[in-house]
Write an enzyme that holds these catalytic residues in place. Structure first.
Site, mmCIF file in Angstrom:
data_model
loop_
_atom_site.group_PDB
_atom_site.id
_atom_site.type_symbol
_atom_site.label_atom_id
_atom_site.label_comp_id
_atom_site.label_asym_id
_atom_site.label_seq_id
_atom_site.Cartn_x
_atom_site.Cartn_y
_atom_site.Cartn_z
ATOM 1 N N LYS A 22 0.831 -1.211 0.000
ATOM 2 C CA LYS A 22 0.000 0.000 0.000
ATOM 3 C C LYS A 22 0.865 1.259 0.000
ATOM 4 C CE LYS A 22 -1.756 1.605 4.012
ATOM 5 N NZ LYS A 22 -1.500 3.004 4.353
ATOM 6 N N ASN A 23 1.837 1.319 0.889
ATOM 7 C CA ASN A 23 2.585 2.566 1.057
ATOM 8 C C ASN A 23 3.628 2.782 -0.035
ATOM 9 O OD1 ASN A 23 1.011 3.178 3.190
ATOM 10 N ND2 ASN A 23 2.521 2.667 4.768
ATOM 11 N N ARG A 93 -4.910 10.807 4.083
ATOM 12 C CA ARG A 93 -3.834 11.795 4.207
ATOM 13 C C ARG A 93 -2.803 11.698 3.096
ATOM 14 N NH1 ARG A 93 -1.461 14.395 8.156
ATOM 15 N NH2 ARG A 93 0.445 13.728 7.175
ATOM 16 N N CYS A 117 -5.584 13.343 12.348
ATOM 17 C CA CYS A 117 -6.028 12.000 12.019
ATOM 18 C C CYS A 117 -5.952 11.182 13.298
ATOM 19 C CB CYS A 117 -5.196 11.388 10.911
ATOM 20 S SG CYS A 117 -3.650 10.721 11.465
ATOM 21 N N ARG A 122 0.071 14.768 12.863
ATOM 22 C CA ARG A 122 0.632 14.572 11.531
ATOM 23 C C ARG A 122 0.639 15.821 10.656
ATOM 24 N NH1 ARG A 122 -1.560 8.938 9.302
ATOM 25 N NH2 ARG A 122 0.395 8.835 8.208
ATOM 26 N N PRO A 123 1.404 16.834 11.011
ATOM 27 C CA PRO A 123 1.497 18.033 10.164
ATOM 28 C C PRO A 123 2.244 17.746 8.854
ATOM 29 C CG PRO A 123 2.939 18.218 12.085
ATOM 30 C CD PRO A 123 2.265 16.888 12.188
ATOM 31 N N VAL A 124 2.188 18.711 7.924
ATOM 32 C CA VAL A 124 2.891 18.557 6.644
ATOM 33 C C VAL A 124 3.883 19.708 6.430
ATOM 34 C CG1 VAL A 124 1.156 17.135 5.475
ATOM 35 C CG2 VAL A 124 0.940 19.619 5.422
ATOM 36 N N ASP A 125 4.341 20.305 7.540
ATOM 37 C CA ASP A 125 5.242 21.456 7.442
ATOM 38 C C ASP A 125 6.534 21.134 6.689
ATOM 39 O OD1 ASP A 125 5.482 19.887 9.960
ATOM 40 O OD2 ASP A 125 7.298 21.069 10.220
ATOM 41 N N ASP A 304 4.250 0.803 12.073
ATOM 42 C CA ASP A 304 3.094 0.109 11.495
ATOM 43 C C ASP A 304 2.978 -1.347 11.959
ATOM 44 O OD1 ASP A 304 2.442 2.428 10.192
ATOM 45 O OD2 ASP A 304 3.260 1.824 8.256
ATOM 46 N N ILE A 326 7.012 7.408 17.035
ATOM 47 C CA ILE A 326 6.746 8.142 15.782
ATOM 48 C C ILE A 326 5.450 8.961 15.882
ATOM 49 C CG2 ILE A 326 6.480 7.946 13.265
ATOM 50 C CD1 ILE A 326 9.151 6.826 14.092
ATOM 51 N N ARG A 396 -8.781 -0.585 4.084
ATOM 52 C CA ARG A 396 -7.898 0.431 3.515
ATOM 53 C C ARG A 396 -6.529 -0.163 3.213
ATOM 54 N NH1 ARG A 396 -7.621 5.898 6.743
ATOM 55 N NH2 ARG A 396 -6.206 6.183 4.991
HETATM 56 N N1 EPU Z 1 5.845 14.976 10.609
HETATM 57 C C1 EPU Z 1 5.872 16.331 10.875
HETATM 58 N N2 EPU Z 1 5.870 17.186 9.799
HETATM 59 C C2 EPU Z 1 5.819 16.759 8.513
HETATM 60 C C3 EPU Z 1 5.796 15.382 8.268
HETATM 61 C C4 EPU Z 1 5.808 14.506 9.345
HETATM 62 O O1 EPU Z 1 5.896 16.752 12.018
HETATM 63 O O2 EPU Z 1 5.811 17.597 7.604
HETATM 64 C C5 EPU Z 1 5.874 14.024 11.749
HETATM 65 C C6 EPU Z 1 4.586 13.215 11.842
HETATM 66 O O3 EPU Z 1 3.592 13.913 12.554
HETATM 67 C C7 EPU Z 1 5.066 11.966 12.554
HETATM 68 C C8 EPU Z 1 6.480 11.781 11.993
HETATM 69 O O4 EPU Z 1 6.863 13.049 11.491
HETATM 70 O O5 EPU Z 1 5.102 12.186 13.926
HETATM 71 C C9 EPU Z 1 6.614 10.751 10.899
HETATM 72 O O6 EPU Z 1 5.598 10.940 9.937
HETATM 73 P P1 EPU Z 1 5.766 10.550 8.404
HETATM 74 O O7 EPU Z 1 5.667 11.797 7.596
HETATM 75 O O8 EPU Z 1 6.946 9.679 8.192
HETATM 76 O O9 EPU Z 1 4.448 9.696 8.155
HETATM 77 P P2 EPU Z 1 3.669 9.622 6.805
HETATM 78 O O10 EPU Z 1 4.618 9.802 5.687
HETATM 79 O O11 EPU Z 1 2.470 10.502 6.880
HETATM 80 C C10 EPU Z 1 3.977 7.078 6.315
HETATM 81 C C11 EPU Z 1 3.064 5.901 6.130
HETATM 82 C C12 EPU Z 1 2.449 5.536 7.469
HETATM 83 C C13 EPU Z 1 3.577 5.187 8.437
HETATM 84 C C14 EPU Z 1 4.548 6.375 8.542
HETATM 85 C C15 EPU Z 1 5.760 6.089 9.405
HETATM 86 C C16 EPU Z 1 2.331 6.207 3.855
HETATM 87 C C17 EPU Z 1 1.232 6.522 2.911
HETATM 88 N N3 EPU Z 1 2.035 6.262 5.152
HETATM 89 O O12 EPU Z 1 3.157 8.136 6.816
HETATM 90 O O13 EPU Z 1 1.647 4.382 7.267
HETATM 91 O O14 EPU Z 1 3.060 4.893 9.701
HETATM 92 O O15 EPU Z 1 5.007 6.748 7.232
HETATM 93 O O16 EPU Z 1 6.457 4.997 8.906
HETATM 94 O O17 EPU Z 1 3.417 5.875 3.451
HETATM 95 C C18 EPU Z 1 -0.083 2.844 7.759
HETATM 96 O O18 EPU Z 1 0.192 2.258 6.700
HETATM 97 O O19 EPU Z 1 -0.868 2.357 8.622
HETATM 98 C C19 EPU Z 1 0.504 4.165 8.008
HETATM 99 C C20 EPU Z 1 -0.015 5.015 8.894
#
Ligand code: EPU
Length: 416
Positions: A22-23, A93, A117, A122-125, A304, A326, A396
């Site tokens: 999936k990811n 997301r 969520c 989970r911000p996107v900054d 995960d 995480i 999902r």
């Molecule tokens: N974070 C920030 N700012 C950002 C981005 C991330 O503060 O701009 C923080 C997040 O809040 C979190 C940490 O950094 O605390 C790591 O988040 P990450 O961005 O790595 O997570 P993600 O990319 O949104 C992906 C997987 C998740 C998996 C995480 C960690 C996908 C589509 N999703 O999420 O998968 O848990 O990496 O490995 O690839 C799942 O499959 O159940 C799932 C949640």
């Protein structure tokens, strides 16, 4: 709404096949936005998140051919609407993964902010900061990220390891002018899989899979074919299920190299693991030992898989400490496990799990994808019937979970 009914207590035996990840699939689908020529993806898992991403791309004007099972061909000859609306982003997301490719290809993108969520803020900054460093002008108004501008190569140092952040910027950088360097990049195998596909499309990328990725921008990417890597979390979940329920089984078509931390922990828990090419065999006949787990970015233990290991610990001999580093709110399965008789105390980001001699079936509710997988595993070892509500979370990210577990001899059924 569908539920899963599980009658626990049966050891698992047999062989199942891993699905595509999936990811990996979600960023790969978005990679199609980068080229006017078709991208053919194979080993595409049939999952709700994949369908949501396909709908999102189709709304933008991408033509999709899904006539062959397990394959999708995406043609982004034209992109009519470089827009990811709130209605879709709020359900998934990972829609944020469209931002980088749309901006790089169209010079403009509007993507809804994902908002909170279940598992944390989970911000996107980091995505935004990286694109700004590459020259994008970004406004955050009306709940949307509006990005514009021509991208140029830049050096980006992530404040924390972010998987989709790394993927978004890597995709954007393929079409930027000049060289982009991503430092403190995510080393997850799905990042490396995306880089392989982008390279097949003509991108110039080195270092994917390490924490320093260098991307030399090109003016145009072309069509390509790519087979999506096997889902390491799905594989790990089935292996954990066999370890919990006991028995002996194999997952074929898996990617053992992406699962080192999980396989070692399963051995520590008392399972015997044998790897032969893309086949992982597992057997657990003796007692289940308590193992401590601390989640970390790859190659550490994956967040995960945290919930699934909590189900294992609930029935193990001894006490395990499970620490989530995480996400700030990824322990929602604890309350549901307690309904099955588990002895768990949460202290901050750690759960202290004292193994009990038996779990007993009960009605429980799934709260997110991996929490649902944890409840399935607990249901397989509990005495009597466990009914899991809200299994749309499972759909999902797990392809036909009840069919795969039935193939291993589990007594599990989907009930309307
Ligand atoms: N974070 C920030 N700012 C950002 C981005 C991330 O503060 O701009 C923080 C997040 O809040 C979190 C940490 O950094 O605390 C790591 O988040 P990450 O961005 O790595 O997570 P993600 O990319 O949104 C992906 C997987 C998740 C998996 C995480 C960690 C996908 C589509 N999703 O999420 O998968 O848990 O990496 O490995 O690839 C799942 O499959 O159940 C799932 C949640």
């Amino acid at each position: 709404m569908d539920k899963l009914a599980i009658d626990g207590g049966t050891p698992l035996r047999g062989e199942i096949r891993a699905s595509g990840a999936k990811n990996a699939a979600l960023p790969l689908l978005c990679a199609s936005l980068l080229s006017p020529e078709p991208l053919r993806l194979a080993n595409v898992p049939r999952l709700n998140d994949v369908h949501t991403m396909q709908s999102l791309l189709s709304q933008m004007g991408v033509a999709l051919d899904t006539s062959k099972p397990g394959e999708v061909t995406l043609s982004a000859e034209r992109i009519d609407w470089p827009l990811a609306p709130y209605e879709l982003v709020k359900t998934m997301r990972a829609s944020i993964l469209a931002l980088g490719p749309l901006l790089a290809r169209c010079g403009e993108a509007r993507v809804s902010l994902p908002g909170g969520c279940a598992i944390g803020l989970r911000p996107v900054d980091q995505h935004v900061k990286g694109l700004e460093a590459m020259g994008a002008a970004i406004d955050l108004t009306h709940g949307y990220i509006h990005a514009r501008g021509k991208l140029t190569g830049a050096k980006v140092v992530f404040d924390m390891v972010t998987v989709t952040g790394t993927e978004n910027l890597m995709m954007a950088a393929t079409l930027a002018e000049g060289t982009t360097v991503l430092e403190n990049a995510a080393r997850e195998p799905e990042v490396a899989d995306l880089a392989r596909c982008l390279a097949a499309m003509g991108a110039r990328i080195t270092g994917a899979g390490s924490d320093r990725i260098v991307i030399e921008g090109v003016t145009r990417l072309h069509g390509a074919s790519h087979a999506i890597m096997p889902d390491r979390i799905e594989t790990g979940t089935y292996l954990a299920a066999v370890a919990a329920a006991g028995g002996s089984a194999a997952v074929v078509g898996a990617d053992p190299d992406s699962l080192d931390a999980v396989l070692l922990k399963l051995c520590e828990a008392g399972a015997a693991i044998a790897v032969d090419g893309d086949v992982i065999r597992i057997e657990r006949t003796g007692p289940l030992a308590a193992v401590n787990v601390r989640t970390a970015p790859h190659p550490g233990f994956p967040t995960d898989m945290q919930a699934q290991f909590m189900a294992l610990a609930a029935r193990a001999e001894g006490t395990a400490v499970i620490t989530e580093t995480i996400f700030e709110n990824r322990m929602m399965h604890v309350q549901e496990l307690q309904r099955l008789g588990a002895d768990i105390e949460v202290e901050g980001s750690s759960a202290v799990v004292k193994g009990v001699a038996k779990l007993t079936g009960a009605n429980v509710m799934a709260t997110d994808l991996r929490a649902s997988a944890c409840l399935v595993i607990a249901g397989l070892v509990a005495e009597g019937r466990t009914t899991i509500d809200r299994i749309y979370h499972l759909d999902r990210g797990y392809e036909r979970i009840e069919d795969k577990l039935s193939a291993l001899g589990a007594r599990i059924a989907r009930v309307k």
